[in-house]
Design a protein around this motif. Structure first.
Motif, PDB file in Angstrom:
ATOM      1  N   VAL A  70       0.854  -1.190   0.000  1.00 25.28           N
ATOM      2  CA  VAL A  70       0.000   0.000   0.000  1.00 25.28           C
ATOM      3  C   VAL A  70       0.890   1.239   0.000  1.00 25.28           C
ATOM      4  CG1 VAL A  70      -1.675   1.304   1.376  1.00 25.28           C
ATOM      5  CG2 VAL A  70      -1.897  -1.164   1.204  1.00 25.28           C
ATOM      6  N   TYR A  71       0.539   2.217  -0.824  1.00 27.89           N
ATOM      7  CA  TYR A  71       1.313   3.462  -0.858  1.00 27.89           C
ATOM      8  C   TYR A  71       1.197   4.174   0.489  1.00 27.89           C
ATOM      9  CZ  TYR A  71       1.528   2.955  -5.924  1.00 27.89           C
ATOM     10  OH  TYR A  71       1.759   2.489  -7.186  1.00 27.89           O
ATOM     11  N   PRO A  72       2.320   4.633   1.048  1.00 29.52           N
ATOM     12  CA  PRO A  72       2.270   5.314   2.350  1.00 29.52           C
ATOM     13  C   PRO A  72       1.542   6.659   2.297  1.00 29.52           C
ATOM     14  CG  PRO A  72       4.476   5.444   1.408  1.00 29.52           C
ATOM     15  CD  PRO A  72       3.693   4.519   0.538  1.00 29.52           C
ATOM     16  N   THR A  73       1.241   7.125   1.086  1.00 28.27           N
ATOM     17  CA  THR A  73       0.537   8.414   0.939  1.00 28.27           C
ATOM     18  C   THR A  73      -0.976   8.245   1.031  1.00 28.27           C
ATOM     19  OG1 THR A  73       0.698   8.039  -1.439  1.00 28.27           O
ATOM     20  CG2 THR A  73       2.317   9.533  -0.467  1.00 28.27           C
ATOM     21  N   LEU A  74      -1.460   6.993   1.043  1.00 28.69           N
ATOM     22  CA  LEU A  74      -2.906   6.780   1.095  1.00 28.69           C
ATOM     23  C   LEU A  74      -3.472   7.157   2.471  1.00 28.69           C
ATOM     24  CD1 LEU A  74      -3.609   3.434  -0.811  1.00 28.69           C
ATOM     25  CD2 LEU A  74      -3.424   5.739  -1.697  1.00 28.69           C
ATOM     26  N   THR A  75      -4.743   7.537   2.477  1.00 31.73           N
ATOM     27  CA  THR A  75      -5.416   7.906   3.724  1.00 31.73           C
ATOM     28  C   THR A  75      -5.903   6.642   4.442  1.00 31.73           C
ATOM     29  OG1 THR A  75      -7.589   8.013   2.677  1.00 31.73           O
ATOM     30  CG2 THR A  75      -6.268  10.036   2.659  1.00 31.73           C
ATOM     31  N   ALA A  76      -6.268   6.797   5.711  1.00 26.35           N
ATOM     32  CA  ALA A  76      -6.785   5.668   6.490  1.00 26.35           C
ATOM     33  C   ALA A  76      -8.000   5.041   5.804  1.00 26.35           C
ATOM     34  CB  ALA A  76      -7.150   6.146   7.898  1.00 26.35           C
ATOM     35  N   LYS A  77      -8.873   5.895   5.253  1.00 31.29           N
ATOM     36  CA  LYS A  77     -10.100   5.419   4.601  1.00 31.29           C
ATOM     37  C   LYS A  77      -9.769   4.560   3.371  1.00 31.29           C
ATOM     38  CE  LYS A  77     -14.532   5.722   5.206  1.00 31.29           C
ATOM     39  NZ  LYS A  77     -14.932   4.919   6.361  1.00 31.29           N
ATOM     40  N   GLN A  78      -8.783   5.010   2.576  1.00 30.28           N
ATOM     41  CA  GLN A  78      -8.383   4.255   1.381  1.00 30.28           C
ATOM     42  C   GLN A  78      -7.775   2.903   1.770  1.00 30.28           C
ATOM     43  OE1 GLN A  78      -5.969   7.560  -0.016  1.00 30.28           O
ATOM     44  NE2 GLN A  78      -7.182   7.726  -1.881  1.00 30.28           N
ATOM     45  N   ILE A  79      -6.969   2.917   2.840  1.00 26.05           N
ATOM     46  CA  ILE A  79      -6.337   1.669   3.319  1.00 26.05           C
ATOM     47  C   ILE A  79      -7.416   0.710   3.827  1.00 26.05           C
ATOM     48  CG2 ILE A  79      -4.780   0.686   5.068  1.00 26.05           C
ATOM     49  CD1 ILE A  79      -3.178   3.386   4.838  1.00 26.05           C
ATOM     50  N   GLU A  80      -8.406   1.255   4.511  1.00 30.31           N
ATOM     51  CA  GLU A  80      -9.512   0.439   5.028  1.00 30.31           C
ATOM     52  C   GLU A  80     -10.219  -0.303   3.885  1.00 30.31           C
ATOM     53  OE1 GLU A  80     -13.901   1.130   7.039  1.00 30.31           O
ATOM     54  OE2 GLU A  80     -12.347   2.589   7.508  1.00 30.31           O
ATOM     55  N   TYR A  81     -10.473   0.410   2.791  1.00 34.31           N
ATOM     56  CA  TYR A  81     -11.137  -0.211   1.633  1.00 34.31           C
ATOM     57  C   TYR A  81     -10.295  -1.364   1.091  1.00 34.31           C
ATOM     58  CZ  TYR A  81     -12.898  -1.086  -3.027  1.00 34.31           C
ATOM     59  OH  TYR A  81     -13.389  -1.723  -4.135  1.00 34.31           O
ATOM     60  N   ILE A  82      -8.983  -1.124   0.899  1.00 34.33           N
ATOM     61  CA  ILE A  82      -8.083  -2.135   0.333  1.00 34.33           C
ATOM     62  C   ILE A  82      -7.984  -3.350   1.258  1.00 34.33           C
ATOM     63  CG2 ILE A  82      -5.639  -2.607  -0.218  1.00 34.33           C
ATOM     64  CD1 ILE A  82      -5.534   0.322  -1.314  1.00 34.33           C
ATOM     65  N   PHE A  83      -7.791  -3.115   2.564  1.00 30.76           N
ATOM     66  CA  PHE A  83      -7.621  -4.224   3.513  1.00 30.76           C
ATOM     67  C   PHE A  83      -8.900  -5.062   3.621  1.00 30.76           C
ATOM     68  CE2 PHE A  83      -3.771  -2.809   6.306  1.00 30.76           C
ATOM     69  CZ  PHE A  83      -2.985  -2.783   5.168  1.00 30.76           C
ATOM     70  N   ASN A  84     -10.051  -4.410   3.585  1.00 26.28           N
ATOM     71  CA  ASN A  84     -11.313  -5.165   3.634  1.00 26.28           C
ATOM     72  C   ASN A  84     -11.530  -5.948   2.343  1.00 26.28           C
ATOM     73  OD1 ASN A  84     -12.581  -4.914   6.175  1.00 26.28           O
ATOM     74  ND2 ASN A  84     -13.061  -2.784   5.752  1.00 26.28           N
ATOM     75  N   ASN A  85     -11.211  -5.324   1.222  1.00 29.47           N
ATOM     76  CA  ASN A  85     -11.387  -5.976  -0.069  1.00 29.47           C
ATOM     77  C   ASN A  85     -10.488  -7.211  -0.193  1.00 29.47           C
ATOM     78  OD1 ASN A  85     -10.574  -6.043  -3.287  1.00 29.47           O
ATOM     79  ND2 ASN A  85     -12.711  -5.521  -2.926  1.00 29.47           N
ATOM     80  N   ALA A  86      -9.252  -7.090   0.295  1.00 31.59           N
ATOM     81  CA  ALA A  86      -8.281  -8.188   0.173  1.00 31.59           C
ATOM     82  C   ALA A  86      -8.402  -9.205   1.310  1.00 31.59           C
ATOM     83  CB  ALA A  86      -6.867  -7.628   0.139  1.00 31.59           C
ATOM     84  N   GLY A  87      -9.010  -8.804   2.434  1.00 32.66           N
ATOM     85  CA  GLY A  87      -9.079  -9.698   3.604  1.00 32.66           C
ATOM     86  C   GLY A  87      -7.720  -9.835   4.262  1.00 32.66           C
ATOM     87  N   VAL A  88      -7.079  -8.702   4.503  1.00 35.23           N
ATOM     88  CA  VAL A  88      -5.727  -8.681   5.074  1.00 35.23           C
ATOM     89  C   VAL A  88      -5.755  -9.135   6.537  1.00 35.23           C
ATOM     90  CG1 VAL A  88      -3.937  -7.059   5.844  1.00 35.23           C
ATOM     91  CG2 VAL A  88      -4.735  -7.002   3.486  1.00 35.23           C
ATOM     92  N   LYS A  89      -4.862 -10.092   6.895  1.00 37.07           N
ATOM     93  CA  LYS A  89      -4.837 -10.655   8.258  1.00 37.07           C
ATOM     94  C   LYS A  89      -3.835  -9.952   9.174  1.00 37.07           C
ATOM     95  CE  LYS A  89      -6.581 -15.312   7.548  1.00 37.07           C
ATOM     96  NZ  LYS A  89      -6.325 -16.753   7.771  1.00 37.07           N
ATOM     97  N   ALA A  90      -2.805  -9.377   8.577  1.00 37.79           N
ATOM     98  CA  ALA A  90      -1.787  -8.649   9.352  1.00 37.79           C
ATOM     99  C   ALA A  90      -1.198  -7.600   8.428  1.00 37.79           C
ATOM    100  CB  ALA A  90      -0.699  -9.603   9.837  1.00 37.79           C
ATOM    101  N   THR A  91      -0.501  -6.640   9.010  1.00 43.56           N
ATOM    102  CA  THR A  91       0.161  -5.640   8.151  1.00 43.56           C
ATOM    103  C   THR A  91       1.445  -5.140   8.794  1.00 43.56           C
ATOM    104  OG1 THR A  91      -0.129  -3.633   6.834  1.00 43.56           O
ATOM    105  CG2 THR A  91      -1.055  -3.571   9.044  1.00 43.56           C
ATOM    106  N   PHE A  92       2.388  -4.816   7.938  1.00 44.45           N
ATOM    107  CA  PHE A  92       3.604  -4.128   8.363  1.00 44.45           C
ATOM    108  C   PHE A  92       3.384  -2.635   8.170  1.00 44.45           C
ATOM    109  CE2 PHE A  92       5.215  -8.336   7.228  1.00 44.45           C
ATOM    110  CZ  PHE A  92       6.104  -8.605   8.258  1.00 44.45           C
ATOM    111  N   VAL A  93       3.894  -1.828   9.096  1.00 41.90           N
ATOM    112  CA  VAL A  93       3.871  -0.370   8.943  1.00 41.90           C
ATOM    113  C   VAL A  93       5.277   0.153   9.216  1.00 41.90           C
ATOM    114  CG1 VAL A  93       1.426  -0.050   9.543  1.00 41.90           C
ATOM    115  CG2 VAL A  93       3.138  -0.002  11.361  1.00 41.90           C
TER     116      VAL A  93
END
Length: 606
Positions: free
Chosen positions: A94-117
């Motif tokens: 995920v691009y670090p420039t994306l907003t929390a809302k955009q990340i939420e959409y991507i993570f829900n769509n993909a079914g992300v179980k964990a993430t690195f930040v």
């Protein structure tokens, strides 16, 4: 030279390349620590990747699970990517420039179980959305955790410690996982930044990326003696394949630039031989060179343009295979007086740049070639892993994107759309069968959405994005991109967006090069308090009128810019006007400046 060792998956690539160079003194990577470039050996890299991979297994993450990466380019990005790709975990960058809302959409769509930040800034975005992403469990931060860390957070250091314990009990886990991975397995889901609509998850397999690496390295020479400077985001398919995986497969050293803003300094420190880039960098470099020449003494100016003319003649003569002795002597002098000094700004060792992500203006390619700096342009999309065509060092033509790479078929549809087929074409869009069916037809042809044609020598020429081509109220089809490319070649224009959909004529929104207009104002004795006031001065308006007239002379009548507005601030990623690869989001800009656009047409009676 092709890759150092053969491989069929990215997991196998990591294994065979690190084994091959395990005792080499040559580092795999160079990265900045406290302002100084530090090497990372293949041995250290292999150990860190294995510990991270085992750490993920200790958390219960397994082959086929999706894990995010929200980070700028840094050495940890590489380590965690290889940890996932060697164990069959599907990474979702995920691009670090994306907003929390955009990340939420991507993570829900993909079914992300964990993430690195990467840091606390990115962590704060995840904290806002954690409860809204039901699949999300663990979050791993590259830096220290901080005092008030949520219970689901652990640091990369802690993950590696978990991995160390896991490895003691399961010593063969990692190497067995590498062997288990098949070419057909999913490697990554990359969400297209898209200039319109919700992002779509592009599903790419190991085979997709590997086929592209093997084909691209057959026609673009890269060797273990090469040093790459990487600054484009790894989240983007172009840098992921070319500046990251392909460079690694060929045994090159990859140095990480600190940011886009430090490239000039990093070039001098790293002295790269090869670099991937987008046209924006060359536009800036060109404007800086010309500005320096124009503001310098008359003699220096005369010498520069003489050298440039000699460079162009030398290039033409070289292509014909007949360089007369007098031209060789003139070129040697031009190189000594001018070209060598400009090449030093790139570190002095650059063999070539690879340009992608957007169209490179023909004039820019020819300008840098005359200076002795070769730029080879390619073309591709995230959906094609990404490279489809590229100019070769010995077979190139500026203004084109080259010829198809081995294994890739290209044909032009009846409406001019470019269609592509090959082992690099994605499986489809994740959880989106409708969009997939729209993009890939029953015969396996991927519809790129770009309009283009093959010229008489077999080089592919891109006109514009299909959706960007607009029709004027007079019924003329107009491609804005080539006009914008001409506009930004002006020393005084930094960015430009051409407007004209359904209108009787074209107008433009222009972001000035503020440094250049400040210098111009001083030279002309124009008094001003600030840049906002300067933009409203008649003298500056007339300056831009003259610049646009110059561009109009090179255009057909229906392509002429009839009115324009100067904008007070540049288009940025942060304001949502640019994609992470610096392409303008046309619809966002048109909506934001809707009133300004309407006024431009009202002034001329529309």
């Amino acid at each position: 030279m092709p890759v150092v060792k053969p491989f069929s998956t990215i997991a196998e690539m990591f294994d065979v390349i690190t084994r091959h160079f395990i005792d080499s003194e040559k580092p795999a990577y160079l990265y900045k620590v406290a302002g100084v470039y530090k090497p990372l050996s293949y041995k250290e890299l292999r150990e860190m990747v294995e510990l991270t991979a085992c750490g993920l297994a200790a958390l219960g993450l397994k082959k086929g699970d999706k894990v995010g990466i929200i980070s700028e380019n840094r050495i940890e990005w590489i380590i965690v990517d290889f940890a996932m790709t060697t164990t069959g975990i599907i990474d979702v960058p995920v691009y670090p420039t994306l907003t929390a809302k955009q990340i939420e959409y991507i993570f829900n769509n993909a079914g992300v179980k964990a993430t690195f930040v990467s840091n606390q800034v990115q962590l704060s975005k995840v904290e806002k959305i954690y409860d809204n992403v039901k699949s999300l469990d663990k979050v791993i931060i590259f830096t220290e955790k901080g005092i008030t860390a949520p219970e689901y957070l652990l640091s990369l250091k802690e993950l590696m410690e978990l991995g160390r314990d896991f490895r003691e009990k399961n010593p063969d886990y990692w190497i067995n996982m590498i062997r288990e991975i098949k070419p057909e397995d999913i490697l990554t889901i990359i969400y297209t930044s898209g200039t319109t609509g919700e992002p779509k998850g592009v599903v790419l397999t190991h085979k997709n990326l590997v086929s592209n690496i093997l084909s691209a390295t057959q026609v673009v020479p890269m060797t273990p003696e090469d040093t790459f400077l990487s600054y484009l985001p790894f989240s983007h398919s172009f840098e992921r394949m070319a500046g990251f995986y392909a460079a690694f497969a060929c045994g090159g050293i990859v140095a990480l630039a600190e940011s886009i803003d430090t490239i000039a300094q990093n070039l001098l420190e790293v002295k790269p031989t090869v670099m991937t880039s987008v046209p924006r960098l060359f536009e800036r470099l060109y404007n800086r060179i010309i500005k320096g020449v124009e503001s310098g003494p008359a003699l220096r100016k005369k010498i520069f343009y003489w050298a440039l003319d000699v460079g162009k003649k030398y290039v033409q003569a070289s292509k014909k295979g007949n360089v007369p002795a007098w031209l060789k002597a003139q070129y040697a002098l031009a190189d000594k007086l001018v070209f060598s000094k400009l090449k030093e700004r790139t570190g002095g060792r650059i063999k070539f740049f690879v340009s992608g992500g957007a169209a490179l203006a023909k004039e820019l390619g020819e300008f840098f070639e005359a200076l002795g700096i070769k730029i080879i342009e390619g073309y591709g999309l995230t959906e094609t892993s990404p490279v489809l065509t590229v100019n070769r060092l010995d077979d190139y033509k500026f203004g084109t994107v080259g010829k198809p790479i081995p294994g890739v078929e290209i044909k032009i549809a009846e409406d001019g759309e470019i269609l592509a087929r090959g082992p690099n074409v994605m499986l489809g869009y994740y959880n989106n069968p409708e969009a997939t069916a729209e993009a890939i037809d029953k015969d396996g042809w991927f519809h790129t959405g770009d309009i283009g044609y093959f010229d008489e020598d077999g080089f592919l020429v891109i006109t514009d994005r299909k959706k960007h081509i607009f029709v004027s109220s007079g019924g003329k089809n107009i491609a804005p991109q080539p006009i914008e490319s001409l506009l930004v070649q002006s020393n005084y224009i930094d960015q430009a967006v051409v407007i004209g959909e359904g209108k009787p004529f074209l107008t433009a929104l222009i972001v000035p090069d503020f440094e250049a207009i400040n210098d111009y104002a001083k030279q002309q004795g124009i008094q001003f308090q600030d840049e906002k006031e300067l933009l409203h001065r008649d003298e500056i308006y007339r300056l831009f009128e003259r610049e646009i007239k110059k561009v109009n002379k090179e255009l057909a009548q229906h392509e002429h810019i009839r009115n324009f507005r100067l904008l007070e601030k540049p288009f940025t990623i942060e304001d949502g006007e640019l994609t992470p690869t610096l392409k303008v989001k046309r619809k966002v800009v048109e909506q934001k400046y809707k009133e300004l656009i309407e006024k431009m047409y009202e002034e001329l009676g529309v």
